[in-house]
Design a protein around this motif. Structure first.
Motif, PDB file in Angstrom:
ATOM      1  N   ASP A  88      36.189  24.928  26.601  1.00 18.65           N
ATOM      2  CA  ASP A  88      35.851  23.715  27.344  1.00 18.65           C
ATOM      3  C   ASP A  88      34.563  23.048  26.880  1.00 18.65           C
ATOM      4  OD1 ASP A  88      38.133  24.074  28.912  1.00 18.65           O
ATOM      5  OD2 ASP A  88      37.052  25.264  30.396  1.00 18.65           O
ATOM      6  N   SER A  89      34.186  23.270  25.629  1.00 22.56           N
ATOM      7  CA  SER A  89      32.983  22.602  25.121  1.00 22.56           C
ATOM      8  C   SER A  89      33.270  21.112  24.963  1.00 22.56           C
ATOM      9  CB  SER A  89      32.527  23.216  23.802  1.00 22.56           C
ATOM     10  OG  SER A  89      33.533  23.125  22.830  1.00 22.56           O
ATOM     11  N   SER A  90      32.237  20.328  25.157  1.00 27.46           N
ATOM     12  CA  SER A  90      32.364  18.869  25.074  1.00 27.46           C
ATOM     13  C   SER A  90      31.801  18.319  23.785  1.00 27.46           C
ATOM     14  CB  SER A  90      31.633  18.218  26.244  1.00 27.46           C
ATOM     15  OG  SER A  90      32.186  18.649  27.452  1.00 27.46           O
ATOM     16  N   GLY A  91      31.034  19.116  23.085  1.00 29.62           N
ATOM     17  CA  GLY A  91      30.446  18.672  21.833  1.00 29.62           C
ATOM     18  C   GLY A  91      29.886  19.842  21.062  1.00 29.62           C
ATOM     19  N   VAL A  92      29.696  19.616  19.766  1.00 29.29           N
ATOM     20  CA  VAL A  92      29.185  20.664  18.888  1.00 29.29           C
ATOM     21  C   VAL A  92      28.171  20.055  17.928  1.00 29.29           C
ATOM     22  CG1 VAL A  92      29.773  22.289  17.039  1.00 29.29           C
ATOM     23  CG2 VAL A  92      31.299  22.030  18.987  1.00 29.29           C
ATOM     24  N   VAL A  93      27.024  20.723  17.804  1.00 33.66           N
ATOM     25  CA  VAL A  93      26.017  20.355  16.814  1.00 33.66           C
ATOM     26  C   VAL A  93      25.868  21.539  15.872  1.00 33.66           C
ATOM     27  CG1 VAL A  93      23.600  19.742  16.416  1.00 33.66           C
ATOM     28  CG2 VAL A  93      24.778  18.891  18.446  1.00 33.66           C
ATOM     29  N   ILE A  94      26.038  21.291  14.587  1.00 36.36           N
ATOM     30  CA  ILE A  94      25.861  22.331  13.583  1.00 36.36           C
ATOM     31  C   ILE A  94      24.656  21.946  12.735  1.00 36.36           C
ATOM     32  CG2 ILE A  94      26.860  23.519  11.593  1.00 36.36           C
ATOM     33  CD1 ILE A  94      29.638  22.921  12.781  1.00 36.36           C
ATOM     34  N   ILE A  95      23.648  22.797  12.765  1.00 36.47           N
ATOM     35  CA  ILE A  95      22.437  22.567  11.988  1.00 36.47           C
ATOM     36  C   ILE A  95      22.441  23.563  10.836  1.00 36.47           C
ATOM     37  CG2 ILE A  95      19.912  22.532  12.024  1.00 36.47           C
ATOM     38  CD1 ILE A  95      20.171  22.085  15.097  1.00 36.47           C
ATOM     39  N   PHE A  96      22.202  23.060   9.637  1.00 40.87           N
ATOM     40  CA  PHE A  96      22.239  23.930   8.467  1.00 40.87           C
ATOM     41  C   PHE A  96      21.170  23.527   7.469  1.00 40.87           C
ATOM     42  CE2 PHE A  96      24.876  20.326   7.586  1.00 40.87           C
ATOM     43  CZ  PHE A  96      24.702  20.059   6.244  1.00 40.87           C
ATOM     44  N   ASN A  97      20.893  24.441   6.554  1.00 39.36           N
ATOM     45  CA  ASN A  97      19.922  24.203   5.505  1.00 39.36           C
ATOM     46  C   ASN A  97      20.687  23.840   4.233  1.00 39.36           C
ATOM     47  OD1 ASN A  97      18.018  24.327   3.467  1.00 39.36           O
ATOM     48  ND2 ASN A  97      17.021  26.161   4.254  1.00 39.36           N
TER      49      ASN A  97
END
Length: 108
Positions: free
Chosen positions: A3-12
């Protein structure tokens, strides 16, 4: 994840393995949850002095559709903040539209 509404993926982006790992995270968090592109955000975080240009990254085709921002908090913190605020606005709008559709389906 459920039930997640959004995703942020932070990467190098300086670490080549991170570009491959994004694909795994995409399948686990984005594809499996049926999230739309505007509910996702990729942040390529550049460490100070990394020397990496902010050009196109060699992302897989399904990842290149996702919003991508380059962050360097020492040089451009306001740009990152504004991009993140736009992303949150997209997520909130999508949630509101989904709720309205659900309410309408109950009424009809």
């Amino acid at each position: 994840m459920k039930d997640s509404s959004g995703v942020v993926i932070i990467f190098n982006p300086d670490i080549p393995s991170h570009l491959k790992e994004i694909e795994t995270w995409h399948s686990m968090f984005i594809s499996s949850q049926g999230l739309h592109d505007n509910q996702c955000l990729l942040i390529a975080h550049h460490k100070p002095g990394s020397g990496l240009e902010k050009g196109r990254l060699p992302l897989a085709s399904h990842l290149s559709r996702l919003p991508l921002i380059h962050s360097n908090l020492e040089e451009e913190p306001e740009d990152v903040r504004q991009a993140f605020c736009r992303y949150l606005g997209n997520v909130v709008n999508t949630m509101s539209e989904s709720r309205e559709r659900e309410e309408m389906s109950i009424i009809t």
